[in-house]
Design a protein around this motif. Structure first.
Motif, mmCIF file in Angstrom:
data_model
loop_
_atom_site.group_PDB
_atom_site.id
_atom_site.type_symbol
_atom_site.label_atom_id
_atom_site.label_comp_id
_atom_site.label_asym_id
_atom_site.label_seq_id
_atom_site.Cartn_x
_atom_site.Cartn_y
_atom_site.Cartn_z
ATOM 1 N N ILE A 101 -3.952 9.239 -13.529
ATOM 2 C CA ILE A 101 -3.030 8.456 -12.697
ATOM 3 C C ILE A 101 -3.221 8.794 -11.220
ATOM 4 O O ILE A 101 -3.262 7.905 -10.355
ATOM 5 C CB ILE A 101 -1.574 8.688 -13.144
ATOM 6 C CG1 ILE A 101 -1.370 8.106 -14.545
ATOM 7 C CG2 ILE A 101 -0.585 8.087 -12.153
ATOM 8 C CD1 ILE A 101 -0.075 8.501 -15.193
ATOM 9 N N LEU A 102 -3.365 10.083 -10.915
ATOM 10 C CA LEU A 102 -3.579 10.489 -9.520
ATOM 11 C C LEU A 102 -4.888 9.937 -8.973
ATOM 12 O O LEU A 102 -4.974 9.570 -7.795
ATOM 13 C CB LEU A 102 -3.559 12.008 -9.392
ATOM 14 C CG LEU A 102 -2.193 12.665 -9.514
ATOM 15 C CD1 LEU A 102 -2.341 14.178 -9.534
ATOM 16 C CD2 LEU A 102 -1.284 12.228 -8.394
ATOM 17 N N TRP A 103 -5.917 9.877 -9.810
ATOM 18 C CA TRP A 103 -7.206 9.335 -9.379
ATOM 19 C C TRP A 103 -7.071 7.852 -9.021
ATOM 20 O O TRP A 103 -7.638 7.387 -8.034
ATOM 21 C CB TRP A 103 -8.241 9.538 -10.470
ATOM 22 C CG TRP A 103 -9.608 9.089 -10.081
ATOM 23 C CD1 TRP A 103 -10.273 7.993 -10.550
ATOM 24 C CD2 TRP A 103 -10.484 9.703 -9.137
ATOM 25 N NE1 TRP A 103 -11.498 7.902 -9.952
ATOM 26 C CE2 TRP A 103 -11.656 8.937 -9.082
ATOM 27 C CE3 TRP A 103 -10.387 10.825 -8.333
ATOM 28 C CZ2 TRP A 103 -12.720 9.254 -8.254
ATOM 29 C CZ3 TRP A 103 -11.437 11.144 -7.513
ATOM 30 C CH2 TRP A 103 -12.585 10.363 -7.478
ATOM 31 N N ILE A 104 -6.312 7.111 -9.814
ATOM 32 C CA ILE A 104 -6.101 5.686 -9.548
ATOM 33 C C ILE A 104 -5.315 5.502 -8.244
ATOM 34 O O ILE A 104 -5.665 4.669 -7.404
ATOM 35 C CB ILE A 104 -5.391 5.012 -10.737
ATOM 36 C CG1 ILE A 104 -6.321 4.971 -11.950
ATOM 37 C CG2 ILE A 104 -4.901 3.615 -10.377
ATOM 38 C CD1 ILE A 104 -5.649 4.586 -13.244
ATOM 39 N N VAL A 105 -4.264 6.286 -8.055
ATOM 40 C CA VAL A 105 -3.460 6.189 -6.837
ATOM 41 C C VAL A 105 -4.298 6.578 -5.626
ATOM 42 O O VAL A 105 -4.247 5.915 -4.579
ATOM 43 C CB VAL A 105 -2.191 7.064 -6.948
ATOM 44 C CG1 VAL A 105 -1.480 7.188 -5.616
ATOM 45 C CG2 VAL A 105 -1.260 6.503 -8.000
ATOM 46 N N PHE A 106 -5.095 7.646 -5.744
ATOM 47 C CA PHE A 106 -5.952 8.068 -4.637
ATOM 48 C C PHE A 106 -6.945 6.965 -4.276
ATOM 49 O O PHE A 106 -7.158 6.681 -3.100
ATOM 50 C CB PHE A 106 -6.695 9.351 -5.001
ATOM 51 C CG PHE A 106 -7.658 9.790 -3.932
ATOM 52 C CD1 PHE A 106 -7.188 10.378 -2.771
ATOM 53 C CD2 PHE A 106 -9.010 9.602 -4.077
ATOM 54 C CE1 PHE A 106 -8.058 10.774 -1.775
ATOM 55 C CE2 PHE A 106 -9.888 10.001 -3.094
ATOM 56 C CZ PHE A 106 -9.412 10.590 -1.939
ATOM 57 N N GLY A 107 -7.535 6.325 -5.275
ATOM 58 C CA GLY A 107 -8.470 5.232 -5.013
ATOM 59 C C GLY A 107 -7.800 4.060 -4.321
ATOM 60 O O GLY A 107 -8.378 3.457 -3.416
ATOM 61 N N ALA A 108 -6.568 3.749 -4.719
ATOM 62 C CA ALA A 108 -5.848 2.647 -4.086
ATOM 63 C C ALA A 108 -5.518 2.965 -2.630
ATOM 64 O O ALA A 108 -5.687 2.121 -1.741
ATOM 65 C CB ALA A 108 -4.563 2.353 -4.864
ATOM 66 N N VAL A 109 -5.082 4.189 -2.359
ATOM 67 C CA VAL A 109 -4.768 4.585 -0.982
ATOM 68 C C VAL A 109 -6.045 4.620 -0.147
ATOM 69 O O VAL A 109 -6.061 4.171 1.006
ATOM 70 C CB VAL A 109 -4.041 5.949 -0.961
ATOM 71 C CG1 VAL A 109 -3.926 6.497 0.443
ATOM 72 C CG2 VAL A 109 -2.674 5.823 -1.589
ATOM 73 N N LEU A 110 -7.121 5.129 -0.727
ATOM 74 C CA LEU A 110 -8.397 5.164 -0.011
ATOM 75 C C LEU A 110 -8.871 3.756 0.332
ATOM 76 O O LEU A 110 -9.305 3.495 1.455
ATOM 77 C CB LEU A 110 -9.454 5.882 -0.851
ATOM 78 C CG LEU A 110 -10.838 5.967 -0.233
ATOM 79 C CD1 LEU A 110 -10.824 6.874 0.984
ATOM 80 C CD2 LEU A 110 -11.841 6.459 -1.252
ATOM 81 N N LEU A 111 -8.767 2.836 -0.622
ATOM 82 C CA LEU A 111 -9.170 1.452 -0.359
ATOM 83 C C LEU A 111 -8.312 0.837 0.730
ATOM 84 O O LEU A 111 -8.822 0.153 1.620
ATOM 85 C CB LEU A 111 -9.082 0.626 -1.641
ATOM 86 C CG LEU A 111 -9.453 -0.840 -1.505
ATOM 87 C CD1 LEU A 111 -10.902 -0.994 -1.058
ATOM 88 C CD2 LEU A 111 -9.223 -1.554 -2.828
ATOM 89 N N LEU A 112 -7.001 1.088 0.706
ATOM 90 C CA LEU A 112 -6.123 0.570 1.756
ATOM 91 C C LEU A 112 -6.521 1.106 3.123
ATOM 92 O O LEU A 112 -6.597 0.355 4.096
ATOM 93 C CB LEU A 112 -4.664 0.936 1.455
ATOM 94 C CG LEU A 112 -3.654 0.559 2.541
ATOM 95 C CD1 LEU A 112 -3.560 -0.948 2.710
ATOM 96 C CD2 LEU A 112 -2.303 1.167 2.251
ATOM 97 N N LYS A 113 -6.801 2.411 3.201
ATOM 98 C CA LYS A 113 -7.179 3.005 4.485
ATOM 99 C C LYS A 113 -8.523 2.471 4.975
ATOM 100 O O LYS A 113 -8.698 2.242 6.175
ATOM 101 C CB LYS A 113 -7.236 4.535 4.377
ATOM 102 C CG LYS A 113 -5.913 5.164 4.077
ATOM 103 C CD LYS A 113 -4.894 4.845 5.145
ATOM 104 C CE LYS A 113 -3.557 5.458 4.813
ATOM 105 N NZ LYS A 113 -2.544 5.141 5.814
#
Length: 149
Positions: free
Chosen positions: A67-79
């Motif tokens: 779950i943390l990996w998915i959230v990190f990927g989403a935040v990274l993509l947003l940034k």
């Protein structure tokens, strides 16, 4: 089911509630304590083997990391989208969608809420960035992206 078994069954929920809400412990302290209380209750009351508890704990850790990996990927993509200006392009391409007033979509709107500039170095191969690359994004010599959050 006896009363002691019922109380032991409620330990995971009650311990998290008591430690987080009533005692106001930070989650990094409350969750291991809750895990220990749950493990002790299941070992002594329900006679769950230690190997089963270890397996369940490892399964929970793997699920949390997923779950943390998915959230990190989403935040990274947003940034990355914000840094490259792609959010501005998206807002311009969809008129009347309500994105014009989006407070999260532009870096300028987030600037007052940033206390410290955090520099993130994340290796992303260049071919994966081909579709979002803009001239204002800085690509290093090894093909990774270097940007500020």
């Amino acid at each position: 089911m006896s009363l002691i078994q019922l109380i032991t069954t409620l330990i995971p929920v009650l311990s998290v509630f008591i430690l987080l809400v009533l005692c106001r412990l930070p989650a990094k302290h409350a969750m291991p304590l809750s895990l220990a209380a749950t493990a002790l209750g299941s070992f002594f009351v329900w006679q769950v083997p230690a190997l089963h508890m270890l397996a369940a704990t490892l399964e929970g850790v793997i699920l949390a990391l997923t779950i943390l990996w998915i959230v990190f990927g989403a935040v990274l993509l947003l940034k990355v989208l914000q840094q490259t200006g792609a959010t501005t392009t998206i807002k311009q391409k969809i008129p009347g969608s309500g994105l014009e007033s989006c407070k999260v979509c532009t870096k300028q709107d987030l600037t007052p809420y940033m206390l410290h500039p955090i520099t993130v170095y994340w290796f992303i191969p260049t071919p994966l960035l081909a579709w979002v690359y803009q001239p204002n994004a800085l690509l290093t010599s090894n093909g990774s992206l270097f940007f500020n959050i």
